[in-house]
Design an enzyme around this catalytic site. Sequence first.
Site, PDB file in Angstrom:
ATOM      1  CB  THR A   1     -11.917   3.849   0.997  1.00 31.64           C
ATOM      2  OG1 THR A   1     -11.085   2.723   0.718  1.00 31.64           O
ATOM      3  CG2 THR A   1     -13.239   3.340   1.534  1.00 31.64           C
TER       4      THR A   1
ATOM      5  N   GLY B   1      -7.696   2.363   3.903  1.00 34.53           N
ATOM      6  CA  GLY B   1      -6.288   1.974   3.981  1.00 34.53           C
ATOM      7  C   GLY B   1      -6.057   0.592   3.422  1.00 34.53           C
ATOM      8  CB  THR B   2      -3.381  -1.852   4.170  1.00 34.07           C
ATOM      9  OG1 THR B   2      -2.434  -0.794   4.078  1.00 34.07           O
ATOM     10  CG2 THR B   2      -2.825  -3.089   3.476  1.00 34.07           C
TER      11      THR B   2
END
Length: 325
Positions: free
Chosen positions: A184, A236-237
């Site tokens: 990202t 992240g996740t």
Amino acid sequence: MEMTPIQPVIAIHGGAGTLTRAAIEPAQETAYHAALGDILAEAQQALSDGAAALDVVGLAVQRLEDNPLFNAGLGSVFTRAATHELDAAVMDGATLRAGAVAGVSHIRNPVLAARAVLDQGEHILMAGHGAEALARELGLEMVEPLYFSTAFRREQLRRVQGTTTSVLDHDGGAPLDEDRKFGTVGAVALDAHGNLAAATSTGGMTNKRPGRISDSAMIGTGTYADNRTAAISCTGTGEAFIRIAASHDLCARMAYAGATLDEAAHHIVMERLPDVGGSGGLIAVDAKGNVALPFNTEGMYRGYARVGEALHTAIFAHPGDASSS
């Protein structure tokens, strides 16, 4: 009582979870630092010239989207169907106006489309064909999906095709280490007028199921800005960030519990995310110009620059390094 002048600041990230220290080549490391530094320098100059935070975060993320080192715009990863689906969001801390697009495949710079949604003011999140139709109406640059493809991303897909594994960014070799690489990009800024803004963009996850939408496009999860507290961009996740409404929770901890930026950011990244099996990091700046850059992975492509000061870029955690400045 004399007011202390505001010192504008910009922070950016290119994803948490990096190539490992052992795997990264010196030339690669140099390239990442150079890319981050160039973007920071341009954004820093814009802030020095009096540009609005909302414009500066859009500019920084647009530059990140145009750099194939990062998983956003040019160089985005492939879905399971060998297509590209991109997400982006922007938010203005002064007005709480926001705009986002999700699942787009023909808009060269999704962050500009997100800004267009914000400026239109009718809706906040537009997806797929509807988002692309709006972008065309407003004259944004459109491209064929092949524009986003690179040989490296195609090789990432080739390694996991035929499986149900979704691989996150910056993974360069086998065995796949999908728990450590997150793709990202984002930017947060405080301008000379005291206004905050945030922007985030992503190409998603290699081999993801088509139609999956990331936290990057969701206001209050991967992106948030409020002049009363802070501006945040997460990486992240994605599903974990969505489950804990990460970016809004950070602001709420500051507003209602009196937490400092560093305390709130640390709690989100080091406690709340792991509680739901999440990994990653975030960048944040508060109304006083404090910057936080915490992550719970081996590294995060990141940097910040205050007007009138030297800029800083980093990839890995360093002994004695603080998460904020």
